[in-house]
Write a protein that holds these residues in place. Structure first.
Motif, PDB file in Angstrom:
ATOM      1  N   VAL A 220       0.900  -1.247  -0.152  1.00  0.00           N
ATOM      2  CA  VAL A 220      -0.156  -0.233   0.246  1.00  0.00           C
ATOM      3  C   VAL A 220       0.933   1.346   0.023  1.00  0.00           C
ATOM      4  O   VAL A 220       0.479   2.062  -1.068  1.00  0.00           O
ATOM      5  N   ILE A 221       1.977   1.256   0.891  1.00  0.00           N
ATOM      6  CA  ILE A 221       2.921   2.356   1.055  1.00  0.00           C
ATOM      7  C   ILE A 221       3.618   2.644  -0.477  1.00  0.00           C
ATOM      8  O   ILE A 221       3.709   3.589  -0.970  1.00  0.00           O
ATOM      9  N   LEU A 222       4.221   1.592  -1.141  1.00  0.00           N
ATOM     10  CA  LEU A 222       4.534   1.644  -2.320  1.00  0.00           C
ATOM     11  C   LEU A 222       3.592   2.030  -3.393  1.00  0.00           C
ATOM     12  O   LEU A 222       4.019   2.926  -4.061  1.00  0.00           O
ATOM     13  N   THR A 223       2.278   1.696  -3.526  1.00  0.00           N
ATOM     14  CA  THR A 223       1.446   2.283  -4.256  1.00  0.00           C
ATOM     15  C   THR A 223       1.005   3.757  -4.280  1.00  0.00           C
ATOM     16  O   THR A 223       1.091   4.350  -5.091  1.00  0.00           O
ATOM     17  N   ILE A 224       1.032   4.151  -2.830  1.00  0.00           N
ATOM     18  CA  ILE A 224       0.886   5.651  -2.427  1.00  0.00           C
ATOM     19  C   ILE A 224       1.889   6.598  -3.140  1.00  0.00           C
ATOM     20  O   ILE A 224       1.866   7.423  -3.509  1.00  0.00           O
ATOM     21  N   LEU A 225       3.222   6.043  -2.873  1.00  0.00           N
ATOM     22  CA  LEU A 225       4.508   6.737  -3.403  1.00  0.00           C
ATOM     23  C   LEU A 225       4.555   6.512  -4.690  1.00  0.00           C
ATOM     24  O   LEU A 225       4.683   7.736  -5.353  1.00  0.00           O
ATOM     25  N   GLY A 226       4.195   5.600  -5.291  1.00  0.00           N
ATOM     26  CA  GLY A 226       4.254   5.647  -6.939  1.00  0.00           C
ATOM     27  C   GLY A 226       3.074   6.275  -7.363  1.00  0.00           C
ATOM     28  O   GLY A 226       3.430   7.027  -8.422  1.00  0.00           O
ATOM     29  N   GLY A 227       1.864   6.304  -6.880  1.00  0.00           N
ATOM     30  CA  GLY A 227       0.754   7.454  -7.103  1.00  0.00           C
ATOM     31  C   GLY A 227       1.262   8.811  -7.320  1.00  0.00           C
ATOM     32  O   GLY A 227       0.800   9.460  -8.075  1.00  0.00           O
ATOM     33  N   ILE A 228       1.851   9.302  -6.024  1.00  0.00           N
ATOM     34  CA  ILE A 228       2.350  10.623  -5.848  1.00  0.00           C
ATOM     35  C   ILE A 228       3.180  10.926  -6.695  1.00  0.00           C
ATOM     36  O   ILE A 228       3.246  11.913  -7.567  1.00  0.00           O
ATOM     37  N   LEU A 229       4.074  10.156  -6.994  1.00  0.00           N
ATOM     38  CA  LEU A 229       5.189  10.161  -8.207  1.00  0.00           C
ATOM     39  C   LEU A 229       4.459  10.400  -9.431  1.00  0.00           C
ATOM     40  O   LEU A 229       5.023  11.255 -10.373  1.00  0.00           O
ATOM     41  N   ALA A 230       3.603   9.611  -9.847  1.00  0.00           N
ATOM     42  CA  ALA A 230       2.929   9.646 -11.058  1.00  0.00           C
ATOM     43  C   ALA A 230       2.077  10.828 -11.264  1.00  0.00           C
ATOM     44  O   ALA A 230       2.267  11.457 -12.458  1.00  0.00           O
TER      45      ALA A 230
END
Length: 409
Positions: free
Chosen positions: A335-345
């Motif tokens: 979940v944390i990876l997804t959130i970080l990836g989403g913010i970066l995207a």
């Protein structure tokens, strides 16, 4: 408890930088592509400049004649507009424009290629182009066969210098010398039914006034008094088509009148009868498939990573960690990876769209991040992120302590 999970998660992500990079790249790349593509679709589909009341319009863009042996399909002719469409009672305004074409002009020994479009004077009423300088041509200009044109701000800057006055200056184009009478704010080229850099009265389109062919070069915009009147306008048009004489050797006459986005999808699909719902279904299927492939790859990557952490899992289980605690930990990491990836995207997408707008790669573009789409995409990415983490986490949490301490064998 949550703080402990977060501390452990960030420690694990720092300890496995390659996995962290690959996961973030997959999430960021997938979501960036979705945001950028949907920005284009949103710009094309949404009502906005230069037609903020697009839901009041129908677009006549396809005239089809069929027989048992063949069929012909094209846009509308001037004869069809003047002898039939202009007789409709429901529309409060009918305007038309031609196909977008290119022509060259020469100025100060420079060759400048311009997109031009023929139109009638009512075209300015069924659109809402912003006039920056001068005025738009009128029916009186067309009646007097005045050689006048309206250009966009980008054409003005290209021809006469940035923000220089253009009204009263002349342009040699299509074997005529036209006088600029107005400058308008350019729209995005993705609105190709409306886009042009130079707008020329249709009276210079060299159309034979005695030609009674129903097919021609024009897209007609029928504007209803309100959005509620659009179905009645469509019915009146179809009733009229049913009474129109069919040319000799032809069996049926079909005239399409659709909303803007449906018209665009039909043009892109070469006039196919596919519906707008079919287009959305294809788009959703492609998007889901595009996100599913990275999710499957992340499942395999997560399994490999967790096999490397088998000893850690064994030690934590030996100290009393339950299977549920371990699953929760692994899911938290995803979940944390997804959130970080989403913010970066979001950051990368915003940069890409700003670059496209700033560099003028798409003439007249004003692309922006659609936050509604971002929320949908983020939800789907989160779902697939969980999907790629739950199964590997559950599988590793089921390992016996002795097996885990041996590396999961």
């Amino acid at each position: 408890m949550l703080l402990n999970y977060l501390k452990i998660t960030f420690a694990v992500l720092k300890r496995h930088p390659f996995f962290t990079f690959v996961s973030l790249f997959g999430i960021c790349f997938t979501m960036t592509v979705l945001i950028v593509v949907t920005a284009f679709v949103d710009d094309l589909a949404s009502s906005g400049y230069p037609q903020p009341e697009r839901d009041r319009n129908l677009y006549v863009n396809r005239v089809k004649l069929s027989s048992d042996q063949s069929q012909m399909m094209s846009n509308a002719s001037l004869y069809l507009i003047r002898h039939y469409l202009d007789q409709l009672k429901t529309p409060d305004k009918i305007g038309f424009s031609g196909l977008m074409n290119t022509a060259d002009t020469y100025l100060d020994d420079r060759k400048v290629r311009l997109y031009y479009k023929y139109s009638d004077a009512n075209f300015w009423d069924v659109t809402r182009f912003k006039v920056l300088e001068g005025r738009l041509y009128t029916n009186e200009d067309l009646r007097r066969n005045e050689k006048v044109i309206v250009i966009t701000n980008s054409a003005r800057d290209e021809l006469f210098g940035k923000n220089q006055s253009a009204v009263g200056k002349t342009i040699d184009l299509l074997n005529n010398t036209f006088r600029v009478i107005g400058v308008i704010q350019e729209c995005s080229i993705v609105h190709f039914l409306l886009y042009g850099e130079v707008y020329i009265p249709y009276t210079f389109a060299h159309i034979n006034p005695t030609d009674q062919n129903l097919m021609g070069p024009f897209t007609v915009i029928l504007r209803a008094p309100s959005a509620e009147k659009v179905p009645a306008m469509h019915r009146e048009l179809q009733d009229m088509v049913g009474r129109m004489p069919v040319p000799k050797d032809m069996k049926t006459l079909t005239i399409r009148a659709d909303g803007y986005f449906e018209t665009i999808t039909r043009i892109q699909n070469s006039g196919s009868e596919s519906t707008l719902q079919t287009f959305y279904l294809i788009l959703a299927t492609v998007a889901l498939s595009f996100m599913l492939l990275p999710a499957v790859n992340l499942v395999n990557l997560n399994i490999s990573r967790m096999m490397e952490r088998a000893s850690e899992i064994g030690i934590r289980k030996a100290f009393g960690a339950s299977s549920g605690t371990l699953v929760w930990q692994f899911v938290t990491e995803n979940v944390i990876l997804t959130i970080l990836g989403g913010i970066l995207a979001i950051l990368v997408s915003s940069g890409i769209l700003a670059l496209i707008n700033g560099q003028g790669w798409i003439p007249g573009s004003d692309l922006a991040v659609n936050w509604r789409i971002v929320l949908y995409a983020f939800g789907l990415i989160l779902f697939f992120g969980l999907l790629s983490g739950v199964y590997p986490a559950w599988r590793m949490s089921r390992l016996q302590i002795a097996s885990a301490l041996k590396g999961g064998e």
